[in-house]
Motif scaffolding. Structure first.
Motif, PDB file in Angstrom:
ATOM      1  N   ALA A  13       0.881  -1.608   0.500  1.00 33.13           N
ATOM      2  CA  ALA A  13       0.120  -0.368   0.343  1.00 33.13           C
ATOM      3  C   ALA A  13       1.103   1.514  -0.123  1.00 33.13           C
ATOM      4  N   ALA A  14       1.869   1.637   0.548  1.00 34.81           N
ATOM      5  CA  ALA A  14       2.819   2.355   0.738  1.00 34.81           C
ATOM      6  C   ALA A  14       3.788   2.236  -0.357  1.00 34.81           C
ATOM      7  N   LEU A  15       4.467   1.888  -1.299  1.00 35.65           N
ATOM      8  CA  LEU A  15       4.886   1.970  -2.432  1.00 35.65           C
ATOM      9  C   LEU A  15       3.162   1.889  -3.619  1.00 35.65           C
ATOM     10  N   LEU A  16       2.702   1.671  -3.085  1.00 32.32           N
ATOM     11  CA  LEU A  16       1.837   2.569  -4.413  1.00 32.32           C
ATOM     12  C   LEU A  16       1.280   3.852  -4.797  1.00 32.32           C
ATOM     13  N   ILE A  17       1.218   4.302  -3.073  1.00 34.62           N
ATOM     14  CA  ILE A  17       1.035   5.623  -3.035  1.00 34.62           C
ATOM     15  C   ILE A  17       2.217   6.547  -3.651  1.00 34.62           C
ATOM     16  N   LEU A  18       3.699   5.666  -3.189  1.00 33.60           N
ATOM     17  CA  LEU A  18       5.128   6.413  -3.630  1.00 33.60           C
ATOM     18  C   LEU A  18       4.945   6.304  -4.775  1.00 33.60           C
ATOM     19  N   PHE A  19       4.475   5.246  -5.331  1.00 32.87           N
ATOM     20  CA  PHE A  19       4.291   5.343  -7.200  1.00 32.87           C
ATOM     21  C   PHE A  19       3.597   6.591  -7.643  1.00 32.87           C
ATOM     22  N   GLY A 220      -0.674   4.388  14.728  1.00 37.13           N
ATOM     23  CA  GLY A 220      -1.005   5.880  13.580  1.00 37.13           C
ATOM     24  C   GLY A 220       0.535   6.863  13.482  1.00 37.13           C
ATOM     25  N   THR A 221       0.695   7.270  14.613  1.00 36.47           N
ATOM     26  CA  THR A 221       1.185   8.602  14.613  1.00 36.47           C
ATOM     27  C   THR A 221       3.256   8.176  14.111  1.00 36.47           C
ATOM     28  N   ILE A 222       3.737   6.541  14.046  1.00 31.99           N
ATOM     29  CA  ILE A 222       3.994   6.611  13.557  1.00 31.99           C
ATOM     30  C   ILE A 222       4.962   6.131  12.358  1.00 31.99           C
ATOM     31  N   PHE A 223       4.292   4.734  11.698  1.00 26.40           N
ATOM     32  CA  PHE A 223       4.293   4.291  11.006  1.00 26.40           C
ATOM     33  C   PHE A 223       3.445   4.522   9.734  1.00 26.40           C
ATOM     34  N   ILE A 224       1.811   4.368   9.451  1.00 27.52           N
ATOM     35  CA  ILE A 224       0.938   5.017   9.197  1.00 27.52           C
ATOM     36  C   ILE A 224       0.741   6.471   8.527  1.00 27.52           C
ATOM     37  N   ALA A 225       1.376   7.574   9.879  1.00 28.26           N
ATOM     38  CA  ALA A 225       1.997   8.977   9.082  1.00 28.26           C
ATOM     39  C   ALA A 225       2.746   8.767   8.263  1.00 28.26           C
ATOM     40  N   ALA A 226       3.974   8.501   8.668  1.00 29.43           N
ATOM     41  CA  ALA A 226       4.787   7.750   7.435  1.00 29.43           C
ATOM     42  C   ALA A 226       4.761   7.366   6.311  1.00 29.43           C
ATOM     43  N   ALA A 227       4.406   5.972   6.259  1.00 26.29           N
ATOM     44  CA  ALA A 227       3.777   6.170   5.003  1.00 26.29           C
ATOM     45  C   ALA A 227       2.593   7.012   4.251  1.00 26.29           C
ATOM     46  N   THR A 228       2.007   7.877   5.167  1.00 28.01           N
ATOM     47  CA  THR A 228       0.529   8.123   3.922  1.00 28.01           C
ATOM     48  C   THR A 228       1.685   9.941   3.546  1.00 28.01           C
ATOM     49  N   SER A 229       2.402   9.660   4.442  1.00 27.13           N
ATOM     50  CA  SER A 229       3.333  11.031   3.879  1.00 27.13           C
ATOM     51  C   SER A 229       4.052  11.308   3.200  1.00 27.13           C
ATOM     52  N   LEU A 230       4.694  10.287   2.442  1.00 22.10           N
ATOM     53  CA  LEU A 230       4.979   9.547   1.147  1.00 22.10           C
ATOM     54  C   LEU A 230       5.059  10.410  -0.096  1.00 22.10           C
ATOM     55  N   PRO A 231       3.915  10.586  -0.101  1.00 18.84           N
ATOM     56  CA  PRO A 231       4.092  11.548  -1.528  1.00 18.84           C
ATOM     57  C   PRO A 231       4.054  13.471  -1.301  1.00 18.84           C
ATOM     58  N   GLU A 232       3.440  14.088   0.187  1.00 18.86           N
ATOM     59  CA  GLU A 232       4.836  15.306   0.413  1.00 18.86           C
ATOM     60  C   GLU A 232       6.227  15.027  -0.115  1.00 18.86           C
ATOM     61  N   LEU A 233       6.722  13.604  -0.044  1.00 14.33           N
ATOM     62  CA  LEU A 233       8.500  14.036   0.432  1.00 14.33           C
ATOM     63  C   LEU A 233       8.648  13.915  -1.082  1.00 14.33           C
ATOM     64  N   SER A 234       7.899  12.641  -1.834  1.00 11.86           N
ATOM     65  CA  SER A 234       7.969  13.000  -3.296  1.00 11.86           C
ATOM     66  C   SER A 234       7.886  14.097  -3.977  1.00 11.86           C
ATOM     67  N   VAL A 235       6.949  14.757  -3.701  1.00 11.58           N
ATOM     68  CA  VAL A 235       6.381  16.026  -4.569  1.00 11.58           C
ATOM     69  C   VAL A 235       7.362  16.657  -4.328  1.00 11.58           C
ATOM     70  N   SER A 236       7.948  17.272  -3.050  1.00 11.65           N
ATOM     71  CA  SER A 236       8.896  17.804  -2.890  1.00 11.65           C
ATOM     72  C   SER A 236      10.212  17.950  -2.967  1.00 11.65           C
ATOM     73  N   LEU A 237      10.395  16.525  -3.057  1.00 12.55           N
ATOM     74  CA  LEU A 237      12.002  16.628  -4.206  1.00 12.55           C
ATOM     75  C   LEU A 237      11.720  16.848  -5.168  1.00 12.55           C
ATOM     76  N   ALA A 238      10.457  16.512  -5.858  1.00  8.39           N
ATOM     77  CA  ALA A 238      10.725  16.538  -7.335  1.00  8.39           C
ATOM     78  C   ALA A 238      10.446  18.354  -7.712  1.00  8.39           C
ATOM     79  N   ALA A 239      10.029  18.799  -6.698  1.00  8.26           N
ATOM     80  CA  ALA A 239       9.835  20.465  -7.095  1.00  8.26           C
ATOM     81  C   ALA A 239      11.228  21.064  -6.999  1.00  8.26           C
ATOM     82  N   LEU A 240      12.241  20.671  -5.997  1.00  8.32           N
ATOM     83  CA  LEU A 240      13.092  20.790  -5.751  1.00  8.32           C
ATOM     84  C   LEU A 240      14.304  20.470  -6.968  1.00  8.32           C
TER      85      LEU A 240
END
Length: 336
Positions: A13-19, A220-240
């Motif tokens: 599920a996390a990889l699907l979000i990241l892709f 919720g605070t650590i694992f799911i929060a990190a997994a669901t935040s993968l798009p933000e990381l991908s998007v921000s690095l792409a913007a850089l």
């Protein structure tokens, strides 16, 4: 179901979000460019909203299918501190001056509104045992305040950005060759993939928590929060990579605004009572960590420090990372 299979599903599920995230980003940029919107506004509202779809999907799934309000609330606050910690990654990724010197000071406004929204939700968790919380039906009054502040924040930031562009005489991003219709179709496909991954994450996460020593608040605070935040990381690095530091930062700070709005949406879906009255008040620790981190970001954007440790990362980023690690430690220590 075996624990190994559950973790495999969680990773899938996390990889699907990241892709799907980079495709969502690119097509959101095209749509915004075709509609004559600035890069800052793309990052702050459009990208921040769409990259927060996993948090929204995971939150709705948590309070409905999974019946896990602690995972829902923990994922929201955990995503806020994770987004702020990702500024450390951006600071490492840029060359030359610190990311806080390259960014516009206009981001202070969105960071300030983020502090307000996170503080409102965190304060509700801290005072609820005193009987000071109000509700309208099963929806807490705090959710209505959050929705109102979010509307005011987006309106104020939009107007401020417009004045800044007008004074600077900036032009918006040039429209690419891809048509608006194609971009919208690809955007919808990527958004669907992210929602699908976000819906499945909390269901699997709740099962993992039940089979291990992990508390649902920690999950919720650590694992799911990190997994669901993968798009933000991908998007921000792409913007850089596109050379837009401001879009990258606006995406992270704007995501925090939308994340707290998600609490209000989850509260409306959760019919057992006000969501923040049901969830563990340990989440107030993460909320306060997010508030402190917002303060650090505001100080960094205002002071714009020149010094970088080993010419790699600024002291502002070191402070953000330290607070994030301290928050993780406190959550684990409290839930032992």
């Amino acid at each position: 179901m075996s624990l190994a299979l559950l973790w495999t599903q969680f990773l899938a599920a996390a990889l699907l979000i990241l892709f799907a995230a980079p495709r969502l980003t690119r097509n959101a940029e095209i749509i915004a460019a075709r509609r004559n919107i600035s890069d800052n506004w793309i990052g702050l509202i459009l990208l921040a909203s769409v990259t927060s779809l996993p948090e929204l999907a995971a939150g709705i799934s948590s309070v409905s299918a999974a019946d896990a309000p602690d995972i829902a609330v923990g994922a929201v606050f955990g995503s806020c501190v994770f987004n702020l910690a990702m500024l450390v990654v951006l600071d490492f990724a840029v060359r030359g001056e610190s990311v806080y010197r390259q960014a516009r000071q206009a981001h202070i406004l969105s960071a300030g509104f983020g502090t307000m929204l996170i503080g409102i939700a965190g304060l509700t968790l801290m005072v609820r045992d005193l009987g000071l919380t109000l509700a309208i039906g099963h929806v807490g009054a705090t959710s209505l305040v959050i929705a109102l502040v979010y509307i005011v924040a987006t309106r104020a930031i939009h107007n401020y950005e417009a004045r800044i562009r007008e004074r600077a005489g900036e032009e918006v991003t040039k429209a690419p060759s891809r048509s608006l219709q194609t971009a919208q179709a690809m955007f919808a496909i990527a958004a669907f993939a992210i929602i699908l991954g976000g819906l499945w994450l909390p269901v699997v996460g709740a099962r993992i928590a039940d089979q291990t020593f992990l508390d649902r608040s920690i999950m919720g605070t650590i694992f799911i929060a990190a997994a669901t935040s993968l798009p933000e990381l991908s998007v921000s690095l792409a913007a850089l990579r596109l050379g837009s530091v401001n879009m990258a930062i606006a995406n992270l700070l704007g995501s925090n605004l939308f994340n707290i709005l998600i609490l209000a949406i989850e509260d409306a879906v959760y019919t057992a009572g006000p969501l923040l009255n049901t969830a563990s008040n340990i989440h107030a620790v993460t909320a306060m960590a997010a508030v402190i981190m917002c303060g650090v970001v505001i100080a960094g954007l205002l002071y714009r420090p020149k010094t970088r440790l080993f010419k790699m990362v600024g002291w502002t980023s070191i402070a953000l990372f330290s607070i994030y690690i301290l928050n993780v430690y406190l959550i684990f220590f409290t839930m032992r």
